[in-house]
Design a protein around this motif. Structure first.
Motif, mmCIF file in Angstrom:
data_model
loop_
_atom_site.group_PDB
_atom_site.id
_atom_site.type_symbol
_atom_site.label_atom_id
_atom_site.label_comp_id
_atom_site.label_asym_id
_atom_site.label_seq_id
_atom_site.Cartn_x
_atom_site.Cartn_y
_atom_site.Cartn_z
ATOM 1 N N MET A 184 0.805 -1.184 0.000
ATOM 2 C CA MET A 184 0.000 0.000 0.000
ATOM 3 C C MET A 184 0.852 1.254 0.000
ATOM 4 N N THR A 185 1.923 1.317 0.788
ATOM 5 C CA THR A 185 2.733 2.516 0.894
ATOM 6 C C THR A 185 3.683 2.626 -0.294
ATOM 7 N N ASN A 186 3.680 3.777 -0.919
ATOM 8 C CA ASN A 186 4.576 4.036 -2.036
ATOM 9 C C ASN A 186 5.910 4.530 -1.516
ATOM 10 N N THR A 187 6.949 4.375 -2.297
ATOM 11 C CA THR A 187 8.249 4.905 -1.940
ATOM 12 C C THR A 187 8.226 6.415 -2.122
ATOM 13 N N PRO A 188 8.613 7.183 -1.087
ATOM 14 C CA PRO A 188 8.594 8.632 -1.207
ATOM 15 C C PRO A 188 9.563 9.121 -2.279
ATOM 16 N N THR A 189 9.184 10.177 -2.970
ATOM 17 C CA THR A 189 10.056 10.815 -3.941
ATOM 18 C C THR A 189 10.311 12.239 -3.494
ATOM 19 N N ALA A 190 11.266 12.906 -4.120
ATOM 20 C CA ALA A 190 11.599 14.279 -3.767
ATOM 21 C C ALA A 190 10.350 15.146 -3.853
ATOM 22 N N GLY A 191 10.125 15.959 -2.846
ATOM 23 C CA GLY A 191 8.973 16.843 -2.844
ATOM 24 C C GLY A 191 7.738 16.260 -2.190
ATOM 25 N N ASP A 192 7.717 14.950 -1.942
ATOM 26 C CA ASP A 192 6.576 14.336 -1.257
ATOM 27 C C ASP A 192 6.589 14.743 0.214
ATOM 28 N N VAL A 212 6.202 11.387 6.610
ATOM 29 C CA VAL A 212 6.318 11.337 8.055
ATOM 30 C C VAL A 212 7.655 10.696 8.358
ATOM 31 N N ALA A 213 8.496 11.417 9.069
ATOM 32 C CA ALA A 213 9.835 10.939 9.439
ATOM 33 C C ALA A 213 10.686 10.597 8.223
ATOM 34 N N GLY A 214 10.347 11.163 7.077
ATOM 35 C CA GLY A 214 11.122 10.917 5.873
ATOM 36 C C GLY A 214 10.934 9.526 5.287
ATOM 37 N N HIS A 215 9.969 8.768 5.807
ATOM 38 C CA HIS A 215 9.796 7.382 5.387
ATOM 39 C C HIS A 215 8.458 7.079 4.735
ATOM 40 N N VAL A 216 7.380 7.542 5.349
ATOM 41 C CA VAL A 216 6.034 7.148 4.932
ATOM 42 C C VAL A 216 5.306 8.358 4.344
ATOM 43 N N PRO A 217 4.782 8.238 3.133
ATOM 44 C CA PRO A 217 4.029 9.358 2.550
ATOM 45 C C PRO A 217 2.830 9.731 3.428
ATOM 46 N N LEU A 218 2.744 11.005 3.787
ATOM 47 C CA LEU A 218 1.664 11.484 4.643
ATOM 48 C C LEU A 218 0.298 11.200 4.034
ATOM 49 N N ASP A 219 0.159 11.368 2.732
ATOM 50 C CA ASP A 219 -1.130 11.105 2.080
ATOM 51 C C ASP A 219 -1.586 9.662 2.281
ATOM 52 N N ASP A 220 -0.646 8.714 2.262
ATOM 53 C CA ASP A 220 -0.997 7.308 2.486
ATOM 54 C C ASP A 220 -1.549 7.104 3.899
ATOM 55 N N VAL A 221 -0.907 7.755 4.880
ATOM 56 C CA VAL A 221 -1.348 7.610 6.269
ATOM 57 C C VAL A 221 -2.750 8.194 6.427
ATOM 58 N N LEU A 224 1.167 4.364 11.604
ATOM 59 C CA LEU A 224 2.513 4.681 11.136
ATOM 60 C C LEU A 224 3.458 3.518 11.418
ATOM 61 N N TRP A 225 3.355 2.933 12.599
ATOM 62 C CA TRP A 225 4.187 1.783 12.950
ATOM 63 C C TRP A 225 3.846 0.575 12.074
ATOM 64 N N GLU A 226 2.564 0.383 11.772
ATOM 65 C CA GLU A 226 2.169 -0.734 10.906
ATOM 66 C C GLU A 226 2.725 -0.561 9.492
ATOM 67 N N LEU A 227 2.734 0.674 8.993
ATOM 68 C CA LEU A 227 3.223 0.928 7.637
ATOM 69 C C LEU A 227 4.739 0.839 7.544
ATOM 70 N N ASP A 228 5.432 1.225 8.618
ATOM 71 C CA ASP A 228 6.901 1.161 8.625
ATOM 72 C C ASP A 228 7.380 0.978 10.062
ATOM 73 N N PRO A 229 7.627 -0.265 10.478
ATOM 74 C CA PRO A 229 8.042 -0.529 11.858
ATOM 75 C C PRO A 229 9.349 0.139 12.267
ATOM 76 N N ASP A 230 10.120 0.623 11.305
ATOM 77 C CA ASP A 230 11.366 1.317 11.645
ATOM 78 C C ASP A 230 11.135 2.746 12.119
ATOM 79 N N VAL A 231 9.938 3.273 11.914
ATOM 80 C CA VAL A 231 9.610 4.620 12.380
ATOM 81 C C VAL A 231 9.083 4.511 13.804
ATOM 82 N N HIS A 232 9.770 5.161 14.715
ATOM 83 C CA HIS A 232 9.370 5.161 16.118
ATOM 84 C C HIS A 232 8.742 6.516 16.420
ATOM 85 N N SER A 233 7.638 6.512 17.134
ATOM 86 C CA SER A 233 6.980 7.779 17.428
ATOM 87 C C SER A 233 6.727 7.923 18.920
#
Length: 81
Positions: free
Chosen positions: A1-9, A12-21, A46-55
């Motif tokens: 479901m989560t797309n890889t962020p591109t420049a300008g996206d 959240v924490a540089g990992h998960v596209p905010l629009d996806d969340v 956010l943790w479900e989409l990317d477990p490496d992101v700690h909040s």
């Protein structure tokens, strides 16, 4: 479901596209009972989409004459929220 962020996206924490969340939150939970409910749901997803992101929620930011609270913080990514 989560797309890889591109420049300008917006991410959240540089990992998960905010629009996806936001889209997934709306799909799962169209109504929240409180700000805390939204915060916990956001952090959990956010943790479900990317477990490496700690909040952390409601992180105090102490200043000389006042304290403010940051709603959501990623302590592993300095300078990004």
């Amino acid at each position: 479901m989560t797309n890889t962020p591109t420049a300008g996206d917006r991410t959240v924490a540089g990992h998960v596209p905010l629009d996806d969340v936001i889209k997934e939150l709306g799909r799962r939970r169209p109504v929240f009972h409180s700000e805390a409910d939204l915060q916990h749901s956001f952090a959990r997803l956010l943790w479900e989409l990317d477990p490496d992101v700690h909040s952390r929620l409601e992180v105090p930011q102490r200043h000389q004459d006042r304290t403010e609270y940051l709603d959501l913080d990623d302590p592993t990514t300095p300078g990004q929220t």
